[in-house]
Design a protein around this motif. Sequence first.
Motif, PDB file in Angstrom:
ATOM      1  N   ARG A   1     -21.998 -25.234   0.210  1.00  0.00           N
ATOM      2  CA  ARG A   1     -22.306 -24.308   1.300  1.00  0.00           C
ATOM      3  C   ARG A   1     -21.661 -24.804   2.595  1.00  0.00           C
ATOM      4  O   ARG A   1     -21.925 -25.921   3.037  1.00  0.00           O
ATOM      5  CB  ARG A   1     -23.828 -24.191   1.475  1.00  0.00           C
TER       6      ARG A   1
ATOM      7  N   TRP B   1     -20.761 -23.752   6.681  1.00  0.00           N
ATOM      8  CA  TRP B   1     -21.196 -22.850   7.764  1.00  0.00           C
ATOM      9  C   TRP B   1     -20.205 -22.922   8.918  1.00  0.00           C
ATOM     10  O   TRP B   1     -19.989 -23.999   9.480  1.00  0.00           O
ATOM     11  CB  TRP B   1     -22.585 -23.284   8.211  1.00  0.00           C
TER      12      TRP B   1
ATOM     13  N   TYR C   1     -20.521 -19.383   5.171  1.00  0.00           N
ATOM     14  CA  TYR C   1     -21.321 -18.542   6.056  1.00  0.00           C
ATOM     15  C   TYR C   1     -20.640 -18.506   7.417  1.00  0.00           C
ATOM     16  O   TYR C   1     -20.352 -19.570   7.980  1.00  0.00           O
ATOM     17  CB  TYR C   1     -22.743 -19.100   6.188  1.00  0.00           C
TER      18      TYR C   1
ATOM     19  N   THR D   1     -21.153 -17.077  11.305  1.00  0.00           N
ATOM     20  CA  THR D   1     -22.158 -16.442  12.180  1.00  0.00           C
ATOM     21  C   THR D   1     -21.664 -16.413  13.623  1.00  0.00           C
ATOM     22  O   THR D   1     -20.864 -17.261  14.039  1.00  0.00           O
ATOM     23  CB  THR D   1     -23.503 -17.215  12.139  1.00  0.00           C
TER      24      THR D   1
ATOM     25  N   PHE E   1     -30.471 -21.612   7.510  1.00  0.00           N
ATOM     26  CA  PHE E   1     -29.202 -22.272   7.161  1.00  0.00           C
ATOM     27  C   PHE E   1     -29.427 -23.728   6.761  1.00  0.00           C
ATOM     28  O   PHE E   1     -28.836 -24.625   7.313  1.00  0.00           O
ATOM     29  CB  PHE E   1     -28.216 -22.165   8.335  1.00  0.00           C
TER      30      PHE E   1
ATOM     31  N   MET F   1     -26.703 -27.205   4.041  1.00  0.00           N
ATOM     32  CA  MET F   1     -25.264 -27.040   4.262  1.00  0.00           C
ATOM     33  C   MET F   1     -24.558 -28.353   3.908  1.00  0.00           C
ATOM     34  O   MET F   1     -25.106 -29.443   4.130  1.00  0.00           O
ATOM     35  CB  MET F   1     -24.986 -26.701   5.733  1.00  0.00           C
TER      36      MET F   1
ATOM     37  N   ILE G   1     -20.484 -28.217   8.261  1.00  0.00           N
ATOM     38  CA  ILE G   1     -20.672 -27.251   9.355  1.00  0.00           C
ATOM     39  C   ILE G   1     -19.498 -27.383  10.316  1.00  0.00           C
ATOM     40  O   ILE G   1     -19.133 -28.493  10.721  1.00  0.00           O
ATOM     41  CB  ILE G   1     -21.998 -27.503  10.119  1.00  0.00           C
TER      42      ILE G   1
END
Length: 280
Positions: A112, A114, A146, A148, A213, A216, A219
């Motif tokens: 994952r 972000w 992800y 955002t 979130f 992760m 990031i």
Amino acid sequence: MDAVEKLSREDFKELRDYIYDQSGLHFSDAKLYFLENRISRRLKALNQTSYRDYLAHIKKPIHKRELFSLFDAITTNETSFYRNPPQIDAFAKNILPAVVKKLKERGQRTLRIWSAACSSGEEPYTLAMILKDRQDLLQGLNATVYGTDISNEIIEQAKTAVYKPYTMRHLPNKFQDRYFTKQDKEFKVHDSVKSLVNISYFNLVDYAAYRRFRNMDIILCRNVLIYFDLKVKRNIIKGFWESLNKDGYLLIGHSESLHNINRDFKMQHYSRALAYLKES
Ligand SMILES: C[S@@+](CC[C@H](N)C(=O)[O-])C[C@H]1O[C@@H](n2cnc3c(N)ncnc32)[C@H](O)[C@@H]1O
């Protein structure tokens, strides 16, 4: 319709305090004309002439949606594909392989990533193209990027994923050839790349929302910390620390630093690039 009035120093201070409370964005005294210019668009759209009336309007719960239009008006959304190439190279060649190795050792099946404050999507799509390019490494893993941002307008652009050539100036040719379809004078990101990316609204100062979130592995929060003061930066970085898995990485902009903000992350050096590791 009457012309929009000038923004007085007193109203500027009230407006910028309100903006700070809602978004963490800090506008110094020198930014009066910047805010006046950006917010005048909102006054015109609402047929208003006074910043004082605008402030009263936006503070009413019934007009809460106007806050999102204000965010659209005041944010600076400059970005590009493969921005800061040495750091993106470090992501592809060093950070991603290190993270994948650790999560395979742990038996973890998901990766994952972000991209927090992703603007019009160039950053998360760059990462997704790299993931596709390194499918050999990612075999057996379920990967999601992800993306955002606080601006709904820019999020809609990110979801459309159609770009002008200028924003692709740093992108290696092989990515342009493999992952875009030319549409007239613009380029559309392939669905195979889009399907790895999940774009949504997230306000970095909504600290309770970081729960959405968790877990992760990497990031990226690049070129937005510069707009915040020390207190907000510290809270945001604390949020990222809690959102990251052990052995996860944080990447910030090349003119940004965690000096004075956080001592828990361990700085990692690459060729002309830095990242921060959550070791424990
Ligand atoms: C200059 S762009 C950086 C985009 C990308 N990360 C890059 O490095 O190219 C900064 C982005 O931060 C977003 N932003 C500003 N304040 C924010 C906040 N409080 N929460 C989330 N995003 C925010 C803006 O809307 C803008 O799209």
